[in-house]
Write a protein that holds these residues in place. Structure first.
Motif, PDB file in Angstrom:
ATOM      1  N   ARG A 145       6.430  -0.834  11.992  1.00 12.80           N
ATOM      2  CA  ARG A 145       5.005  -0.826  11.600  1.00 12.80           C
ATOM      3  C   ARG A 145       4.681   0.359  10.689  1.00 12.80           C
ATOM      4  NH1 ARG A 145       1.672  -4.487  13.797  1.00 12.80           N
ATOM      5  NH2 ARG A 145       2.522  -5.740  15.450  1.00 12.80           N
ATOM      6  N   THR A 146       5.498   0.473   9.646  1.00 10.39           N
ATOM      7  CA  THR A 146       5.288   1.507   8.632  1.00 10.39           C
ATOM      8  C   THR A 146       5.300   0.862   7.258  1.00 10.39           C
ATOM      9  OG1 THR A 146       7.657   1.960   8.444  1.00 10.39           O
ATOM     10  CG2 THR A 146       6.419   3.301  10.015  1.00 10.39           C
ATOM     11  N   LEU A 147       4.636   1.511   6.331  1.00 10.90           N
ATOM     12  CA  LEU A 147       4.655   1.074   4.936  1.00 10.90           C
ATOM     13  C   LEU A 147       4.296   2.258   4.060  1.00 10.90           C
ATOM     14  CD1 LEU A 147       1.407   0.455   3.971  1.00 10.90           C
ATOM     15  CD2 LEU A 147       1.811  -1.340   5.634  1.00 10.90           C
ATOM     16  N   SER A 148       4.530   2.106   2.794  1.00  8.01           N
ATOM     17  CA  SER A 148       4.248   3.176   1.837  1.00  8.01           C
ATOM     18  C   SER A 148       3.247   2.651   0.808  1.00  8.01           C
ATOM     19  CB  SER A 148       5.548   3.595   1.149  1.00  8.01           C
ATOM     20  OG  SER A 148       5.333   4.720   0.357  1.00  8.01           O
ATOM     21  N   ALA A 149       2.153   3.374   0.652  1.00  7.91           N
ATOM     22  CA  ALA A 149       1.091   2.944  -0.259  1.00  7.91           C
ATOM     23  C   ALA A 149       1.145   3.739  -1.550  1.00  7.91           C
ATOM     24  CB  ALA A 149      -0.268   3.120   0.397  1.00  7.91           C
ATOM     25  N   ALA A 150       1.076   3.032  -2.666  1.00  5.48           N
ATOM     26  CA  ALA A 150       1.029   3.688  -3.972  1.00  5.48           C
ATOM     27  C   ALA A 150      -0.382   4.155  -4.274  1.00  5.48           C
ATOM     28  CB  ALA A 150       1.518   2.734  -5.050  1.00  5.48           C
ATOM     29  N   ALA A 151      -1.379   3.447  -3.739  1.00  7.08           N
ATOM     30  CA  ALA A 151      -2.781   3.822  -3.963  1.00  7.08           C
ATOM     31  C   ALA A 151      -3.632   3.347  -2.788  1.00  7.08           C
ATOM     32  CB  ALA A 151      -3.302   3.211  -5.258  1.00  7.08           C
ATOM     33  N   ILE A 152      -4.666   4.133  -2.496  1.00  3.47           N
ATOM     34  CA  ILE A 152      -5.631   3.780  -1.462  1.00  3.47           C
ATOM     35  C   ILE A 152      -7.025   3.936  -2.060  1.00  3.47           C
ATOM     36  CG2 ILE A 152      -6.563   4.331   0.817  1.00  3.47           C
ATOM     37  CD1 ILE A 152      -3.869   5.476   1.582  1.00  3.47           C
ATOM     38  N   THR A 153      -7.829   2.871  -1.983  1.00  6.11           N
ATOM     39  CA  THR A 153      -9.189   2.940  -2.502  1.00  6.11           C
ATOM     40  C   THR A 153     -10.174   2.531  -1.418  1.00  6.11           C
ATOM     41  OG1 THR A 153      -8.960   0.696  -3.384  1.00  6.11           O
ATOM     42  CG2 THR A 153      -8.558   2.496  -4.908  1.00  6.11           C
ATOM     43  N   LEU A 154     -11.303   3.200  -1.383  1.00  6.48           N
ATOM     44  CA  LEU A 154     -12.363   2.875  -0.405  1.00  6.48           C
ATOM     45  C   LEU A 154     -13.058   1.589  -0.810  1.00  6.48           C
ATOM     46  CD1 LEU A 154     -14.008   6.327   0.288  1.00  6.48           C
ATOM     47  CD2 LEU A 154     -12.975   4.814   1.968  1.00  6.48           C
TER      48      LEU A 154
END
Length: 156
Positions: A145-154
């Motif tokens: 249950r892991t992942l890597s995000a390149a971008a996070i936006t609200l």
């Protein structure tokens, strides 16, 4: 008086002087026939390879090298700025899920650890905020249950 045969006059069985050999004129025919069959096999293989790679059938290696990002939405549970990790809950695919991950959409509930790679200001993210994650498909690990995000936006 009986006459004995002399050993000198007998021809040994391994001596083939009396046996006539078959003409070897056909050896060239066999050679050229074999070469023609090999060339025919190569040409047929080339034709079959070219006709099976049509435009509608994509190469598996080309599909595997696609680096498009998946879009997911989730609700932030906690933010750890020092280790660049965000814990999220209620992970959902935005839009339609990729075909290869269609069975995973049912298993995305629960807490997920999202490691952030890139220029994301984690100070702007707070607990309870709904966010959109842009995730590299190769970093999506359902077991841990892991992942890597390149971008996070609200999402407002």
């Amino acid at each position: 008086m009986t006459r004995k045969k002399s050993l000198d006059r007998e021809t040994p069985s391994w001596n083939n002087e009396g046996v006539q050999k078959k003409p070897t004129n056909n050896s060239f025919l066999y050679f050229f026939g074999s070469v023609a069959l090999i060339v025919t096999a190569i040409v047929a293989t080339t034709i079959l390879n070219r006709t099976s790679n049509t435009a509608s059938t994509q190469d598996v290696r080309a599909r595997a090298s696609v680096t498009s990002l998946m879009r997911l939405t989730a609700i932030i549970q906690s933010v750890d700025e020092s280790s660049q990790v965000v814990t999220v809950n209620g992970l959902e695919f935005t839009g339609s899920a990729p075909e290869s991950l269609a069975s995973l959409t049912k298993n995305t509930a629960g807490l997920w650890e999202v490691s952030v790679s890139g220029n994301v200001n984690l100070a702007t993210l707070g607990s309870g905020s709904r966010v959109e994650l842009q995730v590299n498909p190769s970093s999506f690990n359902i077991v841990e249950r892991t992942l890597s995000a390149a971008a996070i936006t609200l999402i407002k």
